[in-house]
Write an enzyme that holds these catalytic residues in place. Sequence first.
Site, PDB file in Angstrom:
ATOM      1  N   GLY A  25       0.592  -0.848   0.215  1.00  0.00           N
ATOM      2  CA  GLY A  25      -0.200  -0.322  -0.060  1.00  0.00           C
ATOM      3  C   GLY A  25       0.836   1.135  -0.193  1.00  0.00           C
ATOM      4  N   SER A  26       0.170   2.512   0.507  1.00  0.00           N
ATOM      5  CA  SER A  26       1.148   3.772   0.221  1.00  0.00           C
ATOM      6  C   SER A  26       2.137   3.658   1.203  1.00  0.00           C
ATOM      7  CB  SER A  26       0.139   5.031  -0.058  1.00  0.00           C
ATOM      8  OG  SER A  26      -0.659   5.023   1.226  1.00  0.00           O
ATOM      9  N   ASP A 135     -11.463   2.097  12.401  1.00  0.00           N
ATOM     10  CA  ASP A 135     -11.606   1.720  11.039  1.00  0.00           C
ATOM     11  C   ASP A 135     -11.856  -0.217  11.171  1.00  0.00           C
ATOM     12  OD1 ASP A 135     -10.766   2.822   8.261  1.00  0.00           O
ATOM     13  OD2 ASP A 135      -9.425   1.564   7.917  1.00  0.00           O
TER      14      ASP A 135
END
Length: 434
Positions: A25-26, A135
């Site tokens: 991912g980033s 989240d």
Amino acid sequence: MHQKTSQSQKIFNNQYQIVKKLSSGSFGVVFLGIDLLSKYEVAIKVEKEENEEVRSLEREVQILKKLDGAEGFPKYLWSGEDQGYNILVIQLLGKDLAYHFKQLKKFSLKTVLTLGIQAVQILERSHQKGVIHRDLKPENMILGIGRDLAKLYLIDFGISKIYRDSNGKHISFKEQKSFLGTTRYASIAAHLGHELGRKDDLESLMYILLYFLRGQLPWQNMINVTDDERTKKVGDMKLALESSLFKDQTGELQRIYDYIRKLQFKQEPNYKMILQEFKRAADSTNTVIDGNFDWTEIKSSTHYKTDTNQNLSRNNIPLNSNEMKRSIEKQLSGLVQNGSNNLLAPPPVGSTRNTIQRDDIRKNSSLTQQTSINYCQSLNPNYQKSICEENLNDEQQHYFDFDSVEISENQKTDSSLHYKYDKIKNGFFVYLNV
């Protein structure tokens, strides 16, 4: 024995060896690894040292240490800086719920209630430890391996928060916060720009359970809208539909959702009552909760990809099992080029300082390992300020019936989302331009 270490297979802390890249991912990369001392598989999370705009791994390390030993969370093994990378090594787990949902398209009420019961118990433990997740989504809810195939775990604490200080004091309410979380499952408070608390984890869980039951949520698949517009429109829809969101489901689910929506920011949820309502839902629908999920009851089905060859765990398969090796290779086939010399690639470029973005679907979410490095964008909707009851004494709040709790959010501002919220609460029809 395991295959000989090549130059591309890095070893961290002289103990944890990278085997295969699992997802990226980033913020970094997740690898399947081997503990060279114990000879067990582990998950290795790697964050580039230069990736200072988020540093989510530091937060996750802090949270995992605080949760360590609690049931329903991955075991923390080691963290530190090595070879220019920030490293986190944790217990390897199984497939996430997004994988099973992709296979089955929707879950039965039995599976949803079983997951709901376990998830509420896990959240209660997390909240008792002073941690809110912030989240929740199917990709962050993951099952164990070996003897723990039916055990649910909660992972990915990169944007989690400790909501109580060392003296047990609750964090203060704040408004005009940047949007945080995943739009599809975020609480209404997140859309309103409020500071998040325990109730918001539970609200997100209810959206996830509804998603599993229906196969989709009403606010999915918006087209021709920007990310900012989508975040606001989804918030509008959640507000407009909250009184009838579970209308086609057993009534206990709407009661649970209504109760959660009425909770005040600092108020401790009545987890026991929520669990009782889940069990009442099972009783009222003649659903037997026996610990089995849909996917464990259809293992013989040819269309379902089962875990016939499970990855080893601390109490399961020995390291040199040829069956285990074949399973890993099959799972990773096509995802990583053989003989790649770029196993430990840096995080993808293009992440923006002070932005956190989370997609609804994690890259390679069907893998059997976990990751905390999803795309995540922090958006500030710039909503008007709202009213919050700050002087709530948590210890004095005892509720024994969902209907006894009054709604705590009665904002009356010119903000469009707050305005619609106020109108809906007063029984007016609100047209949503979506």
